[in-house]
Structure formats: structure tokens, C-alpha cells
Design a protein around this motif. Structure first.
Motif, PDB file in Angstrom:
ATOM      1  N   VAL A 174      -4.303   2.158   0.291  1.00  0.00           N
ATOM      2  CA  VAL A 174      -5.219   2.150   1.634  1.00  0.00           C
ATOM      3  C   VAL A 174      -6.161   0.350   1.364  1.00  0.00           C
ATOM      4  CG1 VAL A 174      -5.496   4.316   2.907  1.00  0.00           C
ATOM      5  CG2 VAL A 174      -7.066   2.954   0.952  1.00  0.00           C
ATOM      6  N   SER A 175      -6.627   0.045   2.449  1.00  0.00           N
ATOM      7  CA  SER A 175      -7.049  -1.358   2.017  1.00  0.00           C
ATOM      8  C   SER A 175      -8.598  -0.809   1.400  1.00  0.00           C
ATOM      9  CB  SER A 175      -6.826  -2.513   3.822  1.00  0.00           C
ATOM     10  OG  SER A 175      -7.301  -1.481   4.405  1.00  0.00           O
ATOM     11  N   GLY A 190     -12.545  -0.868   1.400  1.00  0.00           N
ATOM     12  CA  GLY A 190     -12.921  -0.222   2.721  1.00  0.00           C
ATOM     13  C   GLY A 190     -13.181   0.273   3.533  1.00  0.00           C
ATOM     14  N   SER A 191     -12.164   1.208   3.632  1.00  0.00           N
ATOM     15  CA  SER A 191     -11.542   1.863   4.404  1.00  0.00           C
ATOM     16  C   SER A 191     -12.327   3.244   4.071  1.00  0.00           C
ATOM     17  CB  SER A 191     -10.009   2.278   4.439  1.00  0.00           C
ATOM     18  OG  SER A 191      -9.399   2.620   3.526  1.00  0.00           O
ATOM     19  N   MET A 192     -11.963   3.964   5.213  1.00  0.00           N
ATOM     20  CA  MET A 192     -12.434   5.802   5.127  1.00  0.00           C
ATOM     21  C   MET A 192     -11.698   6.435   3.737  1.00  0.00           C
ATOM     22  SD  MET A 192     -14.846   5.754   6.908  1.00  0.00           S
ATOM     23  CE  MET A 192     -16.337   7.423   6.897  1.00  0.00           C
ATOM     24  N   ILE A 193     -10.645   6.198   4.249  1.00  0.00           N
ATOM     25  CA  ILE A 193      -9.476   7.235   2.822  1.00  0.00           C
ATOM     26  C   ILE A 193      -9.960   6.146   1.534  1.00  0.00           C
ATOM     27  CG2 ILE A 193      -7.618   7.549   2.052  1.00  0.00           C
ATOM     28  CD1 ILE A 193      -6.574   7.837   5.006  1.00  0.00           C
ATOM     29  N   GLY A 194     -10.766   4.536   1.631  1.00  0.00           N
ATOM     30  CA  GLY A 194     -10.488   4.080   0.273  1.00  0.00           C
ATOM     31  C   GLY A 194     -11.743   4.477   0.264  1.00  0.00           C
ATOM     32  N   TYR A 245       1.020  -0.843  -0.032  1.00  0.00           N
ATOM     33  CA  TYR A 245      -0.324  -0.046  -0.029  1.00  0.00           C
ATOM     34  C   TYR A 245       0.503   1.434  -0.083  1.00  0.00           C
ATOM     35  CZ  TYR A 245      -3.601  -3.321   1.133  1.00  0.00           C
ATOM     36  OH  TYR A 245      -4.795  -4.131   0.884  1.00  0.00           O
TER      37      TYR A 245
END
Length: 182
Positions: A142-143, A145-149, A30
Motif C-alpha cells: 500500500v501507499s 499514509g493509508s490505513m493499512i499502511g 505495490y
């Protein structure tokens, strides 16, 4: 060979490095993939700025710069399609890739007619590129499902909408030439 052209070549070298970084274990993948893509995005802006500022535009750079841009974006989007394995990532990615192919062909054809200026880069195109670069940087970093994603995906959808809008503008500008002999 000047500095802007060297920066463009570096961006092309980053493409296989981005692919390798993407397939590292996630703890490395990442941040390294995002940093490589981010560095490529910065060189994209910087090489154009330097070429204009230092009056170092060359035919080689004029050809290679947009090719490098489209290649790294298409590769990054293809990698993200794999990572997210979802229609919600695939749709905007394919819209962006498809538009780049259409507009590249349109610009080449208009240049043959001596009317390249009719399909010059617009402000919407520049905003689209900025949103696209930021969203890809976030999505690579990012992975899923993250908020940043999720923010990255929203930005990618905004970029895809601007992509369609700018494509329509370019096609409208070229339309008289496209239908001339029909």
C-alpha cells in the motif's frame, strides 16, 4: 538437492525480483512487491515444515535458510525506508536489521563453543518473525499514509519491540560465555 532447499533458493531469487518490482510504477509496484514478499514468506514457512516432515534437513539448508530469510527482510526494510523517508520507518527497520546481525554473530560464536542450543529460536522469535513478515507485506502493498499502511507500521513497531526483547533473552542466555574471560 531437495524440495526444501529449492524453496530456499527460490526465496533468494525473489530478492532481485522484489527490488525490480518495487521500482515499477506504483500501480504495479505495490501489489507485485507485496506478492513477491508474501510468496517468499510462505516459502520460508513451507521449506522448514517440509524439511522437518520429510526428514530432509541438510547442512546446506541449515546454512542457507536463515541467510535467505535475513537477506529478503533486510532488502525489503531498506526499500521501505526509502519509500517512507521517515524516522518513524527507519527506526524500527534499523532495530530489526541490527538485531539480526547481532544474533547471527552470537549464534555463530556460540556454535563454535558447542553451545548453539543456548541461543536456539524461541517462541518470541517466531512471533516476531510472523509480525515482521505480515507488516512488511502490508507496507509493501500500500501507499504510505493509508490505513493499512498505518496498521503495517504499528505491526512493525510491535515486531521491533519483540526483536529487542528476544535479543535481550538471547544475550542473557549467552552472557556467562560472553564474560567468561573478562
Amino acid at each position: 538437492m531437495n524440495i526444501p532447499n529449492i524453496l530456499t533458493l527460490i526465496r533468494i531469487i525473489f530478492i532481485p525480483l522484489l527490488v525490480i518490482a518495487f521500482y515499477l510504477p506504483p500501480s504495479w509496484s505495490y501489489p507485485s512487491a507485496a506478492l513477491l514478499f508474501g510468496a517468499a514468506a510462505v516459502t520460508d514457512w513451507f521449506d522448514g515444515y517440509l524439511a522437518r516432515r520429510w526428514n530432509q534437513s541438510t547442512p546446506f539448508g541449515a546454512f542457507l535458510d536463515p541467510v535467505a530469510d535475513k537477506l529478503i527482510v533486510a532488502v525489503a526494510l531498506a526499500l521501505l525506508i526509502e519509500r517512507y523517508d521517515s524516522i518513524w520507518m527507519t527506526l524500527p527497520a534499523l532495530v530489526i536489521i541490527g538485531r539480526e546481525i547481532v544474533i547471527s554473530a552470537l549464534r555463530e560464536w556460540m556454535a563454535e563453543l558447542g553451545k548453539r542450543a543456548n541461543v536456539a529460536v524461541s517462541q518470541i522469535g517466531k512471533l516476531k518473525t510472523a509480525l515482521q513478515m505480515i507488516s512488511i507485506f502490508l507496507l509493501l502493498g500500500v501507499s504510505p499514509g493509508s490505513m493499512i499502511g498505518m496498521l503495517g507500521q504499528l505491526m512493525l513497531y510491535a515486531a521491533a519491540l519483540l526483536t529487542l526483547w528476544s535479543m535481550i533473552q538471547y544475550l542473557r542466555a549467552a552472557w556467562p560465555e560472553l564474560v567468561r574471560d573478562i
